[in-house]
Design an enzyme around this catalytic site. Structure first.
Site, mmCIF file in Angstrom:
data_model
loop_
_atom_site.group_PDB
_atom_site.id
_atom_site.type_symbol
_atom_site.label_atom_id
_atom_site.label_comp_id
_atom_site.label_asym_id
_atom_site.label_seq_id
_atom_site.Cartn_x
_atom_site.Cartn_y
_atom_site.Cartn_z
ATOM 1 N N HIS A 250 -11.648 -3.429 8.578
ATOM 2 C CA HIS A 250 -12.304 -3.119 7.307
ATOM 3 C C HIS A 250 -13.411 -2.081 7.464
ATOM 4 O O HIS A 250 -14.132 -1.821 6.513
ATOM 5 C CB HIS A 250 -12.923 -4.385 6.702
ATOM 6 C CG HIS A 250 -11.927 -5.349 6.134
ATOM 7 N ND1 HIS A 250 -10.949 -5.941 6.877
ATOM 8 C CD2 HIS A 250 -11.780 -5.827 4.874
ATOM 9 C CE1 HIS A 250 -10.246 -6.748 6.103
ATOM 10 N NE2 HIS A 250 -10.717 -6.688 4.883
ATOM 11 N N GLU B 232 0.804 -1.220 0.000
ATOM 12 C CA GLU B 232 0.000 0.000 0.000
ATOM 13 C C GLU B 232 0.839 1.272 0.000
ATOM 14 O O GLU B 232 0.458 2.266 -0.628
ATOM 15 C CB GLU B 232 -0.966 0.007 1.190
ATOM 16 C CG GLU B 232 -2.155 -0.926 1.039
ATOM 17 C CD GLU B 232 -1.848 -2.360 1.458
ATOM 18 O OE1 GLU B 232 -0.750 -2.595 2.005
ATOM 19 O OE2 GLU B 232 -2.709 -3.236 1.257
#
Lengths: 326, 351
Positions: free
Chosen positions: A129, A60
């Site tokens: 999440h 990322e």
């Protein structure tokens, strides 16, 4: 006009931007052949090829860093971070590079990139999440932080974000991806950044919110209407830079305000808005500004998340408190 | 040892004598003199910068004493249209590519205009957060690749930066995408106070390329001919579609980490002094002298010329007024947002 849900609207905006401008590229984990884990990039790989729809390794920080390099070269990269729980390594790139490249080179280099990520809770997702990190992003100077709250606004705001000459973090409320449909005209027209959207007028109280919480806030306004309370609803949409004028003007008229957001209460972007109102609408306030937010806790796992998310009832109760203040 | 097991690439030894057949560019004495003058200019710049810092007229500064061959050699191995992404000790390469001493003084003196290079317009400003810039090189390289431009992104980082995740992510990505990028590790053996042995258990830094599936090689970083030849070969391979690579240039940080550092706290003279015999300026001077291309008169003239160039720009720097205070705001976004404009007006006393 076609009825689209929010993730379809994101998909249409990406396709439109890529068709209009060859410098737009999409990159991220599983964005290519798979079309993204939420299908936001579905069909783009087939249509635009793997030079412009780039599956990245699982990294990322580098996804954001690569976007910085591309943007400095004049491309318009739209990078996807799969879930907000994975956005923290890219924050280094956003703070130290993307947001300040223009300033530190006095405009010689710029960073017209978009970092998209789904955000927020309410879909019973696994741990890491469901978080709402918008406030920590909204404090970064030089960055724009945008949260759409409907398919049409997602379409128009994402087009604006991609065309913007500066970096934009575009947080898509996961809970809204497939929750509702509305007519979306895929006409390539952007909506304005740095502007609130007044979703409902109301003379008695102003409800300020953004992202998925717009749904509960509109429902609360409806509930309050049944009780004879006319509540206006403002979708902030671009958290930073803030459209202070629209919010202050509304609260000067109503004298009462509830700010609702999913992120933790303390230091949330609601605190910034409350401070602005205290400074610029003080004389008009008839009641303390109310905040309804997530708690200063770790985001609970799915079995308890409904207790964490601001509900219609909590928002309505806060509005009643403000109305009842002598 | 390199990652592939071959020996360290070197053309000129510490005594100034050639140890291998020189590459074409190094058979031209004028070109060697050009490289030599560039290293002298770098050293003169560093000396002036330290002097200014010590007298309160420049901010904290990272000297490159002993590492001039890496910085100059890397830049000399690039073409003008390539993009340089330096870390904070690469003023030698920046000067070679056309960044002026004035711009460098401005930057280190605390003025953003120092990164608005009038020469290499697309080069990146120096990267301060260690090792966070290798991904940028991959992005720049991918832009070149997408546009079919025969250009290469060249990123220089330090030995400490190879411990960072961003570096591993970047070289891995570059490998997957066959990006036209070259990563050069300026291995000066010290990351502030941490020596290489405490940075990694790897036998070399070049071998980190193995895991990324890209070529990795070591070069004598005190031999500017070897650095230039190695980087040039890596850059041209990348330009031709042959993919990214990693070059580890072995040198030594003869000075403190920065003007805010006191290296005597963590290393002694016995550790440092042998490396003075290896340093790159002395080495090339010995070579030029031995081949008859250099003498004392030329040396004195060249040192004076470098000092004059640096001093003239130092004077310009000291005579440059600070930017107007509104410029704090003016480059935050392409267009001034209303919200920020309110702060700007308040700061200027207008609201």
């Amino acid at each position: 006009m076609e009825e689209l849900n929010l993730v379809q609207a994101v998909n249409r905006a990406l396709a439109r931007a890529m068709a209009d401008d060859p410098s737009v590229v999409v990159l991220g984990e599983d964005v290519g052949r798979d079309g993204g884990v939420f299908r936001a990039t579905d069909g783009l790989w087939t249509r635009f090829g793997d030079e412009r729809v780039i599956d990245t390794p699982l990294a990322e920080a580098a996804i954001a860093g690569v976007a910085v390099g591309m943007a400095a070269q004049g491309l318009r990269p739209v990078a996807e971070i799969q879930f907000t729980g994975f956005i923290y390594p890219p924050i280094d790139q956003l703070v130290n590079h993307a947001s300040r490249l223009r300033t530190r080179t006095r405009g010689r280099l710029a960073c017209p990139m978009v970092l998209r990520a789904p955000c927020g809770g309410g879909i019973h997702a696994p741990e890491h999440h469901s978080e709402s990190p918008e406030a920590m992003l909204a404090q970064i100077p030089g960055l724009r932080v945008v949260l759409p709250s409907s398919p049409a606004r997602a379409y128009g705001l994402l087009l604006a974000a991609i065309r913007d000459p500066d970096p934009v973090v575009f947080l898509e409320p996961t809970r809204l991806y497939r929750a509702l449909r509305e007519p979306v005209d895929d006409n390539g027209e952007a909506l304005p950044l740095d502007r609130c959207f007044v979703l409902r007028e109301g003379k008695d109280i102003t409800l300020v919110t953004w992202g998925a919480t717009v749904v509960e806030t509109l429902a609360a306004a409806e509930l309050l209407a049944g009780e004879g309370i006319a509540a206006g609803v403002i979708d902030v949409a671009t958290l930073h830079p803030l459209d202070q004028e629209t919010i202050v003007a509304a609260v000067r008229r109503t004298g009462r305000c509830v700010i609702a957001h999913e992120a933790p209460l303390s230091g949330g972007w609601g605190a910034e808005i409350a401070a602005r109102l205290a400074e610029h609408a003080f004389a008009s306030l008839l009641a303390p500004i109310q905040r309804v937010a997530g708690y200063d806790t770790v985001m609970p796992l799915p079995r308890l998340e409904a207790h964490y998310l601001p509900s219609t009832q909590r928002i309505a109760a806060a509005a009643r408190r403000a109305m009842g203040f002598a | 040892m390199t990652a592939s097991g071959a020996s360290l690439s070197r053309f000129i030894g510490p005594d100034g004598l050639a140890v291998a057949a020189l590459p074409d560019f190094a058979r031209d004495a004028a070109e060697l003199v050009r490289l030599y003058r560039a290293m002298l200019l770098t050293r003169a710049f560093d000396e002036k910068a330290v002097a200014l810092q010590r007298t309160g007229r420049l901010g904290t500064f990272a000297v490159s004493l002993g590492q001039e061959a890496v910085s100059v050699g890397v830049a000399a191995g690039m073409r003008a249209e390539d993009v340089f992404l330096p870390s904070f000790r690469e003023q030698g390469g920046q000067l070679w590519r056309g960044v002026t001493p004035l711009e460098l003084f401005l930057y280190w003196g605390g003025d953003e205009r120092g990164s608005d290079f009038k020469g290499p317009r697309q080069d990146f400003p120096i990267c301060i957060p260690v090792g966070s810039h290798p991904p940028h090189a991959v992005g720049v390289a991918m832009a070149f690749k997408l546009r079919r431009e025969p250009r290469v992104a060249v990123c220089v980082l330090g030995d400490g930066a190879t411990s960072k995740g961003d570096f591993a992510e970047a070289i891995n990505m570059a490998g997957v995408w066959n990006a036209p990028a070259v990563f050069v590790v300026n291995n000066n053996r010290w990351a502030i106070s941490v020596p290489l042995a405490r940075q990694t258990a790897a036998r070399s830094l070049a071998q980190k390329a193995v895991a990324a599936g890209i070529p990795g090689e070591q070069v004598d970083g005190n031999d500017v001919v070897a650095v230039r030849a190695t980087v040039e070969r890596a850059v041209e391979r990348a330009r031709g579609g042959g993919g990214p690579s990693l070059v580890e240039a072995l040198t030594y940080r003869l000075g403190d980490h920065t003007t805010a550092d006191d290296a005597s706290r963590y290393r002694d003279d016995a550790e440092v002094s042998p490396h003075w015999a290896e340093e790159p300026v002395l080495r090339l001077r010995r070579h030029l002298t031995a081949t008859g291309a250099w003498d004392r008169a030329r040396e004195e003239q060249a040192i004076a010329a470098a000092a004059a160039a640096v001093n003239a720009d130092a004077d310009r720097y000291l005579a440059t007024p600070a930017q107007p205070r509104e410029t704090i705001f003016d480059f935050t976004y392409a267009a001034m947002p209303a919200d920020l404009d309110a702060q700007r007006r308040a700061a200027l006393g207008g609201a």
